[in-house]
Structure formats: structure tokens, C-alpha cells
Design an enzyme around this catalytic site. Structure first.
Site, PDB file in Angstrom:
ATOM      1  N   LYS A   1      41.427  59.312  26.332  1.00 41.95           N
ATOM      2  CA  LYS A   1      40.343  60.270  26.153  1.00 41.95           C
ATOM      3  C   LYS A   1      40.382  61.368  27.211  1.00 41.95           C
ATOM      4  O   LYS A   1      40.266  62.554  26.911  1.00 41.95           O
ATOM      5  CB  LYS A   1      39.009  59.521  26.194  1.00 41.95           C
TER       6      LYS A   1
ATOM      7  N   GLU B   1      46.992  53.425  33.683  1.00 39.91           N
ATOM      8  CA  GLU B   1      48.016  52.632  33.001  1.00 39.91           C
ATOM      9  C   GLU B   1      48.690  53.456  31.903  1.00 39.91           C
ATOM     10  O   GLU B   1      49.920  53.464  31.770  1.00 39.91           O
ATOM     11  CB  GLU B   1      47.398  51.374  32.389  1.00 39.91           C
TER      12      GLU B   1
ATOM     13  N   GLY C   1      35.285  53.644  23.794  1.00 40.98           N
ATOM     14  CA  GLY C   1      36.668  53.240  23.585  1.00 40.98           C
ATOM     15  C   GLY C   1      36.836  52.111  22.597  1.00 40.98           C
ATOM     16  O   GLY C   1      37.703  52.153  21.717  1.00 40.98           O
ATOM     17  N   ARG C   2      35.998  51.078  22.716  1.00 49.13           N
ATOM     18  CA  ARG C   2      36.164  49.915  21.841  1.00 49.13           C
ATOM     19  C   ARG C   2      35.617  50.165  20.439  1.00 49.13           C
ATOM     20  O   ARG C   2      35.700  49.289  19.574  1.00 49.13           O
ATOM     21  CB  ARG C   2      35.520  48.691  22.475  1.00 49.13           C
TER      22      ARG C   2
ATOM     23  N   GLU D   1      33.128  43.038  26.604  1.00 45.67           N
ATOM     24  CA  GLU D   1      32.943  44.274  27.356  1.00 45.67           C
ATOM     25  C   GLU D   1      31.590  44.897  27.032  1.00 45.67           C
ATOM     26  O   GLU D   1      30.975  45.545  27.883  1.00 45.67           O
ATOM     27  CB  GLU D   1      34.065  45.269  27.045  1.00 45.67           C
TER      28      GLU D   1
ATOM     29  N   HIS E   1      47.005  22.928  15.523  1.00 46.49           N
ATOM     30  CA  HIS E   1      47.997  22.161  16.269  1.00 46.49           C
ATOM     31  C   HIS E   1      48.007  22.544  17.741  1.00 46.49           C
ATOM     32  O   HIS E   1      48.970  22.275  18.450  1.00 46.49           O
ATOM     33  CB  HIS E   1      49.379  22.357  15.648  1.00 46.49           C
TER      34      HIS E   1
ATOM     35  N   LYS F   1      39.739  48.826  39.393  1.00 45.53           N
ATOM     36  CA  LYS F   1      40.569  50.032  39.350  1.00 45.53           C
ATOM     37  C   LYS F   1      40.524  50.771  40.682  1.00 45.53           C
ATOM     38  O   LYS F   1      41.546  51.256  41.183  1.00 45.53           O
ATOM     39  CB  LYS F   1      40.086  50.959  38.230  1.00 45.53           C
TER      40      LYS F   1
END
Length: 516
Positions: free
Chosen positions: A202, A208, A259-260, A345, A376, A485
Site C-alpha cells: 500500500k 519485507e 490489509g486483511r 489480527e 491423521h 518491526k
């Protein structure tokens, strides 16, 4: 009343007190097996059909009295007002003074009086036109999306989920981790002349993402790549920074898109390239149908609201601290990871929207794997462990393949696991004792297509909103991601210099160990 206005905490309402009294008197001893014996129509009474999604909620630790009290709790906590405020574009993200309008990204042209809708559709049209050009470009064989968090999890989940609708001849890669092993593994599979890189950030400053983007550009140039403007596009609001990077094609979005919640925006470009403009619009359409359901359906018939209230009942009265997601469709294998960000979040908060400490628990831990793999792995704990973990099964009625016998086995396993969790099996010896009475919700989609997928994801979004609203928290900020961060920026140069001054003993010792 504005949502930012001070209001009582949910646990100080009349309905909360009545729920607590009911739980103490009857809830602890509630047994699903007894409830089904008493009520032959429990399945019908506790099932809901929403757009594209059917939910069997009958195997949950809820009776009619609890259901009624939970709806009264929603009213006392101002949930309906809060929901209306979000759909009215009010700044319900009060810590950042932003509206929350991801729902507007799904609204059909002309369906809302919101001033931003025309710009939303102009951006959507431009993004989909670009996606169609890339789909038609046979020289582009690989699309690499570089982002993190919501710029990675949603698009990656959707591209995998809707793979049967994907354009042939193109591969899609997702790079999010700053760990160079991830990007390196992708770069070893692609060629500069046939690869399109999408840089999703954005602000065009996410460390990252930009670290990976710069490395991708350096690789592109070192391998003889000549035209960054053709082979790189940016999904960002920072057009100037993208231009300095060498990118000419940019698609932006708005500060009211968290963002999410952003896969419906330009962040969804890799989805649009994969499935095409018509299918992308169908995905938006399915989500919009769920938006309308959530906005208008009465609480008794409102699936996202009912699910969010159930989450409060389990977290704050039964004390369940986690929930397991078990999609019985391999294409939904990234759904649990997506939901981890969406819910934890959003609702992993310890203060309310006014910054006051909460006295009740909030977000549970979400985790899971696709069935039948999970059977399993961790289902042993679900059936016989000391913790009770509500499970959500997601099944799709119609298979997208023609392999004989597979789908019947898959659905049989899903049904059997839900049945076994509820019924259990007594064993006097102990080792083979299944206590049963373990709750689950069972979702059914007729088929997994863009519309049903969009509706499913929107359902989860609104569910998270509901539980967050009851707790009185701001589900749309994420200050908890910031501290680490900030500290990483201080530590990074120390790894080169070896300077440990001012660090705690543990961090200093680990830094020295990692330097070798």
C-alpha cells in the site's frame, strides 16, 4: 451514539448476567446427545441457509434459551448500530479515524450512494482490463506476487481455491517471507523474459516486501532483463515511489481498505489474472450477496452474526481458547492461514475501542489443515484430548473432478468426524474412550466457484466484525504488529557490527550466537 462513544463493557449488561447464570446452572452439564434425543427437529431449528453457504449449527453447545439471550446481548451491546455505522461509511476504525468500507469494493455499480463507488469501479475496470491483457499475453508464463500479510494471504488463498477456473499456460507464485530462501526458490523456476512481478504494498515501504522487490529487480537485471516497466507492476497508493523503482503500471486503493480485507481491491490483481474478469466479478458478486445478508437479515436468520455470537459464548462462558478449521476440499488448504490473520489480527486485542482494559477474553487461536490430512495428525487431540476445541467442517457437495470414489470417501469422512466428535464412544478401559459432546459447525457449499468462495470469505469477515463488536474492540487496527518491526530496525545493523550495547542479556547473547 457514535461507536467511539464510551459505553458499558459487554460483561456488564443484563443479558451477560443472565447468560452467566444459565451457564452456571445448566451450560456446564449441557449434552448434545440429550438435546438430539429431546428435540427431533434440532437440525432444522439450528441450521441456516445464507447466500451460497449452508450451515448446520445443531452440533453446538447451545439451546434455544442461550440463542435468545445471545441476540439480546447483541442488542444491548449496540451491535446493530455498529453494523449500520460501518455500512454508512462512518469512521468505525476510531484509532486511525478511518471508515471501514471493504464491502464497497463488492458493491455493484449504482447500488450505493457512497461517493467513492464510482472511483472503485473505475479502478476495478482498469485493473481487470490489465488482467485480461496479461492473460492473453502468451509470452508471460509466470506471475510472481510479492507482498506480505493481507497482500499475500488473501490472493494466494483465492488463486489456489479457484485453480479450476485459472487460465492455462501460466504459473502463479507468491513470495512474502523476507527469508531469501523463499524468493530464491521462485527465481530458480522462472525466466526474466517470461515473468511478471506484482509488487503489492500500500505504502511501497513495507520492509519485507520492498526487500524482496529490490532483490527481484536485481535478479531481473542481472539475467539480462531489459524492460522493468513491462515486467513489473505495483499495487500501491504511492505512485511516486513505484515510479522511482521503475514501475509505470500501478493500481491503487484507499485508506479505508485494511490489509486483511484487501483481496477485493487492486491487491486481487493476481486473482483476476488467474481467473479472468468475469469470474473476478462473480467472486465480488458472491461477497456482495453475503454483505446484503449480513446488513439486512434479522439476527435470528443472520449467519455471520449468529456465528460471531457463538464465538463469544464459547470464548467467554465455556472458556474455549482455540477453534480448528477443517476444510474438506484441498483447494481450500490456505483458508486456515488466511483466517488466522483475519481473526487474530482483528480481534487479538486487550483493550476496547476507547483504550480501556477488557475483563473478558477476545480472539481464540485459529488453526487447522484440510481433511482428511488432519485426521491423521491432530484429530486424536480433538477426540480424546483434555481441551475441548470447537471444529468447523467445510464441505463442497459437487466435486470438480471425475475420479471415481474419491469425493464420496471425502464427504463420508467429514460427516463421520463431526458425528464422532458429538456422539463419542464409551470404553471402561479408558484408552478407547471417546467422551463425545464435542461441538462442531458444518458448512456446505453446493460447489466451489467464484461466487460461493466470495460469499464464504465475506461470511468470515462479518463474523469477526460481530464478535469484535460485542467485545467493544476496534477490529480494524493492528498496532500489535508494530513493536517488533521497530525493534528489528535497531537490531539489523547490530548483526553486522556486533554492537550489543543497551540490549537485554538474552537478545545480546542470541545476537552473538547468530553472528558466529
Amino acid at each position: 451514539m457514535s461507536y467511539g462513544t464510551s459505553r458499558p463493557h459487554c460483561d456488564r449488561t443484563v443479558a451477560w448476567g443472565l447468560l452467566r447464570a444459565h451457564y452456571d446452572a445448566q451450560g456446564r452439564a449441557f449434552d448434545l446427545r440429550d438435546e438430539f434425543r429431546i428435540d427431533a427437529k434440532r437440525f432444522e431449528s439450528f441450521s441456516l441457509q445464507a447466500p451460497h453457504v449452508f450451515a448446520d449449527m445443531s452440533k453446538n453447545l447451545v439451546d434455544n434459551h442461550v440463542r435468545s439471550l445471545m441476540m439480546e446481548l447483541a442488542r444491548e451491546c449496540g451491535f446493530e448500530h455498529h453494523r449500520a455505522a460501518m455500512f454508512a461509511g462512518e469512521p468505525v476504525n476510531n484509532t486511525e479515524q478511518r471508515a471501514v468500507k471493504h464491502w464497497l469494493l463488492r458493491a455493484p455499480r449504482g447500488s450505493s450512494g457512497d461517493a467513492d463507488l464510482a472511483e472503485v469501479h473505475a479502478t476495478l475496470d482498469a485493473m481487470l482490463a490489465y488482467a485480461q491483457r496479461v492473460r492473453a499475453d502468451s509470452k508471460i508464463t509466470d506471475v510472481v506476487n510479492i507482498g506480505i500479510g493481507g497482500s499475500d494471504l488473501g490472493p494466494q488463498m483465492a488463486v489456489i481455491a479457484l485453480a479450476q477456473f485459472a487460465v492455462p499456460g501460466k504459473r502463479f507464485h507468491f513470495v512474502s517471507n523476507v527469508d531469501g530462501h523463499e524468493l530464491d526458490a521462485v527465481l530458480r523456476q522462472v525466466k526474466p523474459e517470461s515473468t511478471l512481478f506484482l509488487i503489492a504494498s500500500k505504502t511501497f515501504t513495507t520492509i519485507e516486501t520492498m526487500t524482496n522487490a529490490r532483490s527481484a529487480r536485481a535478479w531481473f537485471e542481472s539475467q539480462g532483463g531489459q524492460d522493468i516497466a513491462r515486467h513489473f507492476a505495483a499495487l500501491t497508493t504511492n505512485v511516486a515511489a513505484a515510479g522511482e523503482f521503475g514501475i509505470a503500471t500501478t493500481f491503487g486503493f484507499w485508506d479505508w481498505v485494511g490489509g486483511r480485507y484487501s483481496m477485493w481491491s487492486a491487491i486481487g490483481l493476481p486473482i483476476a489474472i488467474a481467473i479472468g474478469a468475469d469470474n473476478f466479478r462473480a467472486m465480488l458478486g458472491g461477497a456482495h450477496e453475503m454483505d446484503r445478508h449480513f446488513a439486512t437479515a434479522p439476527l435470528f436468520e443472520n449467519l455471520p452474526a449468529r456465528l460471531g455470537l457463538l464465538d463469544v459464548w464459547y470464548r467467554n462462558f465455556h472458556g474455549f481458547t482455540s477453534r480448528s478449521i477443517a476444510p474438506y476440499h484441498s483447494a481450500l488448504r490456505r483458508l486456515p492461514a488466511y483466517l488466522q490473520q483475519l481473526e487474530m489480527e482483528s480481534n487479538g486485542k486487550q483493550v476496547d475501542a476507547q483504550g480501556r482494559a477488557l475483563s473478558v477474553g477476545t480472539s481464540p487461536v485459529l488453526w487447522g489443515e484440510p481433511g482428511t490430512n488432519g485426521q491423521h495428525a491432530y484429530f486424536q487431540m480433538l477426540h480424546q484430548g483434555t481441551d475441548v476445541v470447537p471444529v468447523e467442517f467445510i464441505a463442497v457437495r459437487d466435486a470438480a473432478h471425475s475420479l471415481e470414489g474419491h469425493h464420496e470417501q471425502l464427504l463420508a469422512n467429514a460427516l463421520a468426524q463431526a458425528q464422532a466428535l458429538m456422539q463419542g464412544k464409551p470404553d471402561a478401559g479408558g484408552h478407547k474412550n471417546f467422551p463425545g459432546n464435542r461441538p462442531s459447525t458444518f458448512f456446505v457449499l453446493d460447489r466451489l466457484d467464484p461466487a460461493s468462495f466470495g460469499a464464504l470469505v465475506a461470511m468470515y469477515e462479518h463474523r469477526v466484525f460481530t464478535s469484535g463488536s460485542i467485545w467493544g474492540i476496534n477490529s480494524f487496527d493492528q498496532w500489535g504488529v508494530e513493536l517488533g518491526k521497530v525493534l528489528a530496525k535497531d537490531i539489523a545493523p547490530r548483526l553486522a557490527s556486533g554492537d550489543t550495547q543497551g540490549l537485554d542479556a538474552s537478545t545480546a547473547g542470541l545476537l552473538a550466537k547468530l553472528r558466529g
